[in-house]
Design a protein around this motif. Structure first.
Motif, PDB file in Angstrom:
ATOM      1  N   UNK A 254      -9.486  -4.413   9.684  1.00  0.00           N
ATOM      2  CA  UNK A 254      -9.420  -5.129  10.962  1.00  0.00           C
ATOM      3  C   UNK A 254      -9.115  -4.154  12.095  1.00  0.00           C
ATOM      4  N   UNK A 255      -8.135  -3.279  11.874  1.00  0.00           N
ATOM      5  CA  UNK A 255      -7.773  -2.309  12.916  1.00  0.00           C
ATOM      6  C   UNK A 255      -8.943  -1.387  13.227  1.00  0.00           C
ATOM      7  N   UNK A 256      -9.705  -1.021  12.192  1.00  0.00           N
ATOM      8  CA  UNK A 256     -10.810  -0.086  12.394  1.00  0.00           C
ATOM      9  C   UNK A 256     -11.931  -0.680  13.240  1.00  0.00           C
ATOM     10  N   UNK A 257     -12.088  -1.990  13.214  1.00  0.00           N
ATOM     11  CA  UNK A 257     -13.082  -2.612  14.095  1.00  0.00           C
ATOM     12  C   UNK A 257     -12.761  -2.293  15.550  1.00  0.00           C
ATOM     13  N   UNK A 258     -11.495  -2.416  15.894  1.00  0.00           N
ATOM     14  CA  UNK A 258     -11.073  -2.146  17.266  1.00  0.00           C
ATOM     15  C   UNK A 258     -11.116  -0.651  17.572  1.00  0.00           C
ATOM     16  N   UNK A 259     -10.805   0.187  16.555  1.00  0.00           N
ATOM     17  CA  UNK A 259     -10.884   1.640  16.745  1.00  0.00           C
ATOM     18  C   UNK A 259     -12.298   2.038  17.140  1.00  0.00           C
TER      19      UNK A 259
ATOM     20  N   UNK B  14     -14.601   0.107  18.371  1.00  0.00           N
ATOM     21  CA  UNK B  14     -14.991  -0.521  19.634  1.00  0.00           C
ATOM     22  C   UNK B  14     -14.517   0.277  20.838  1.00  0.00           C
ATOM     23  N   UNK B  15     -13.247   0.661  20.841  1.00  0.00           N
ATOM     24  CA  UNK B  15     -12.722   1.401  21.998  1.00  0.00           C
ATOM     25  C   UNK B  15     -13.300   2.816  22.033  1.00  0.00           C
ATOM     26  N   UNK B  16     -13.555   3.401  20.873  1.00  0.00           N
ATOM     27  CA  UNK B  16     -14.185   4.728  20.807  1.00  0.00           C
ATOM     28  C   UNK B  16     -15.583   4.678  21.435  1.00  0.00           C
ATOM     29  N   UNK B  17     -16.388   3.699  21.031  1.00  0.00           N
ATOM     30  CA  UNK B  17     -17.749   3.573  21.571  1.00  0.00           C
ATOM     31  C   UNK B  17     -17.732   3.282  23.064  1.00  0.00           C
ATOM     32  N   UNK B  18     -16.794   2.432  23.493  1.00  0.00           N
ATOM     33  CA  UNK B  18     -16.704   2.085  24.911  1.00  0.00           C
ATOM     34  C   UNK B  18     -16.349   3.301  25.752  1.00  0.00           C
ATOM     35  N   UNK B  19     -15.412   4.132  25.260  1.00  0.00           N
ATOM     36  CA  UNK B  19     -14.979   5.315  26.009  1.00  0.00           C
ATOM     37  C   UNK B  19     -16.063   6.389  26.017  1.00  0.00           C
ATOM     38  N   UNK B  20     -16.664   6.655  24.847  1.00  0.00           N
ATOM     39  CA  UNK B  20     -17.663   7.708  24.757  1.00  0.00           C
ATOM     40  C   UNK B  20     -18.926   7.363  25.534  1.00  0.00           C
ATOM     41  N   UNK B  21     -19.235   6.058  25.637  1.00  0.00           N
ATOM     42  CA  UNK B  21     -20.419   5.655  26.393  1.00  0.00           C
ATOM     43  C   UNK B  21     -20.271   5.976  27.878  1.00  0.00           C
TER      44      UNK B  21
ATOM     45  N   UNK C 119      -5.348 -11.312  22.892  1.00  0.00           N
ATOM     46  CA  UNK C 119      -6.049 -12.599  22.818  1.00  0.00           C
ATOM     47  C   UNK C 119      -6.353 -12.994  21.378  1.00  0.00           C
ATOM     48  N   UNK C 120      -6.604 -11.995  20.524  1.00  0.00           N
ATOM     49  CA  UNK C 120      -6.951 -12.273  19.130  1.00  0.00           C
ATOM     50  C   UNK C 120      -5.741 -12.280  18.198  1.00  0.00           C
ATOM     51  N   UNK C 121      -4.553 -12.144  18.780  1.00  0.00           N
ATOM     52  CA  UNK C 121      -3.339 -12.137  17.962  1.00  0.00           C
ATOM     53  C   UNK C 121      -3.235 -10.918  17.058  1.00  0.00           C
ATOM     54  N   UNK C 122      -3.751  -9.769  17.526  1.00  0.00           N
ATOM     55  CA  UNK C 122      -3.792  -8.572  16.702  1.00  0.00           C
ATOM     56  C   UNK C 122      -2.979  -7.412  17.268  1.00  0.00           C
ATOM     57  N   UNK C 123      -2.015  -7.680  18.127  1.00  0.00           N
ATOM     58  CA  UNK C 123      -1.214  -6.587  18.674  1.00  0.00           C
ATOM     59  C   UNK C 123      -0.461  -5.839  17.579  1.00  0.00           C
ATOM     60  N   UNK C 124      -0.176  -6.525  16.477  1.00  0.00           N
ATOM     61  CA  UNK C 124       0.504  -5.884  15.363  1.00  0.00           C
ATOM     62  C   UNK C 124      -0.311  -4.777  14.717  1.00  0.00           C
ATOM     63  N   UNK C 125      -1.619  -4.728  15.020  1.00  0.00           N
ATOM     64  CA  UNK C 125      -2.500  -3.706  14.473  1.00  0.00           C
ATOM     65  C   UNK C 125      -2.578  -2.468  15.373  1.00  0.00           C
ATOM     66  N   UNK C 126      -1.819  -2.458  16.456  1.00  0.00           N
ATOM     67  CA  UNK C 126      -1.943  -1.411  17.479  1.00  0.00           C
ATOM     68  C   UNK C 126      -1.874   0.001  16.917  1.00  0.00           C
ATOM     69  N   UNK C 127      -0.847   0.290  16.125  1.00  0.00           N
ATOM     70  CA  UNK C 127      -0.671   1.654  15.602  1.00  0.00           C
ATOM     71  C   UNK C 127      -1.863   2.044  14.738  1.00  0.00           C
ATOM     72  N   UNK C 128      -2.337   1.132  13.891  1.00  0.00           N
ATOM     73  CA  UNK C 128      -3.499   1.414  13.048  1.00  0.00           C
ATOM     74  C   UNK C 128      -4.760   1.635  13.858  1.00  0.00           C
TER      75      UNK C 128
ATOM     76  N   UNK D 171      -4.922   2.867  16.879  1.00  0.00           N
ATOM     77  CA  UNK D 171      -4.826   4.181  17.521  1.00  0.00           C
ATOM     78  C   UNK D 171      -5.049   5.297  16.506  1.00  0.00           C
ATOM     79  N   UNK D 172      -4.524   5.145  15.294  1.00  0.00           N
ATOM     80  CA  UNK D 172      -4.740   6.157  14.263  1.00  0.00           C
ATOM     81  C   UNK D 172      -6.236   6.265  13.936  1.00  0.00           C
ATOM     82  N   UNK D 173      -6.894   5.113  13.804  1.00  0.00           N
ATOM     83  CA  UNK D 173      -8.326   5.121  13.525  1.00  0.00           C
ATOM     84  C   UNK D 173      -9.117   5.749  14.655  1.00  0.00           C
ATOM     85  N   UNK D 174      -8.738   5.441  15.884  1.00  0.00           N
ATOM     86  CA  UNK D 174      -9.396   6.020  17.059  1.00  0.00           C
ATOM     87  C   UNK D 174      -9.246   7.534  17.059  1.00  0.00           C
TER      88      UNK D 174
END
Length: 210
Positions: A25-30, A32-39, A109-118, A120-123
């Protein structure tokens, strides 16, 4: 922009990342933010990485922020207020970018703030791959002396994975639960030389012999 990227990358979330990185789950967001930044640009990618690492440090060093990201019962109003406090703690030098804020808004919004550290590590692993870096995490019960890390680095540089990388980065993490020895994570490999692992194997053998 970030929200629209999250779903398409779900099936590729685990591609190319080491076992230590994070949950799927955390890696999906990793991704996403990686692609958004690199684009946007390589410079934006670097800026977002700096911001995320600053926010990660703030969470780890501030008990109230750590409690905030791991409390799923907060109201929308409280989560919004908490994010502003988090941005202030992590963006002391310059304002947090919209990409980083968008990430945390989606996590909230998705109730996933608990995944924050993961996340960032994935990113950080994705950025390391982009830069041709091989990040090696050496986990030990106590902090390792510099000369020990230097010897490990010399040994690891001889591996095929290290020879294919432009640079080798070694990080020492302390985890008393491994009791002794070390656990080495690099690329998609894990070398478990910990005392805890040997104890577990011994216990399993004893149980099988009973």
């Amino acid at each position: 922009m970030l929200l629209s990227i999250v779903r398409p990358v779900a099936s590729a979330a685990a591609t190319g990342l080491g076992r230590r990185a994070a949950s799927g789950i955390a890696l999906k967001y990793s991704h996403a933010v990686y692609n958004a930044a690199l684009s946007k640009s390589p410079q934006t990618l670097t800026k977002v990485q700096t911001e995320l690492n600053a926010l990660s440090a703030a969470i780890k060093e501030t008990p109230k922020l750590n409690e905030f990201v791991h409390n799923p019962s907060l109201s929308v109003k409280d989560r919004t207020a908490g994010l502003e406090v988090l941005y202030a703690a992590g963006g002391k030098k310059e304002p947090i970018s919209d990409i980083t804020k968008n990430l945390f808004s989606v996590l909230s919004d998705n109730g996933r703030l608990g995944e924050t550290v993961g996340v960032i590590e994935g990113f950080n692993e994705l950025v390391s791959q982009y830069k041709g870096e091989l990040t090696v995490v050496v986990t030990s019960a106590n902090a390792l002396p510099r000369d020990t890390l230097s010897r490990l680095e010399s040994t690891l540089k001889q591996s095929q994975a290290a020879q294919q990388a432009k640079t080798l980065k070694i990080t020492n993490k302390v985890n008393p639960s491994i009791l002794g020895g070390i656990v080495v994570d690099f690329g998609d490999k894990t070398i478990d030389l910990s005392v805890a692992s040997r104890v577990t194997k011994l216990n399993n053998l004893l149980q099988q012999s009973v």
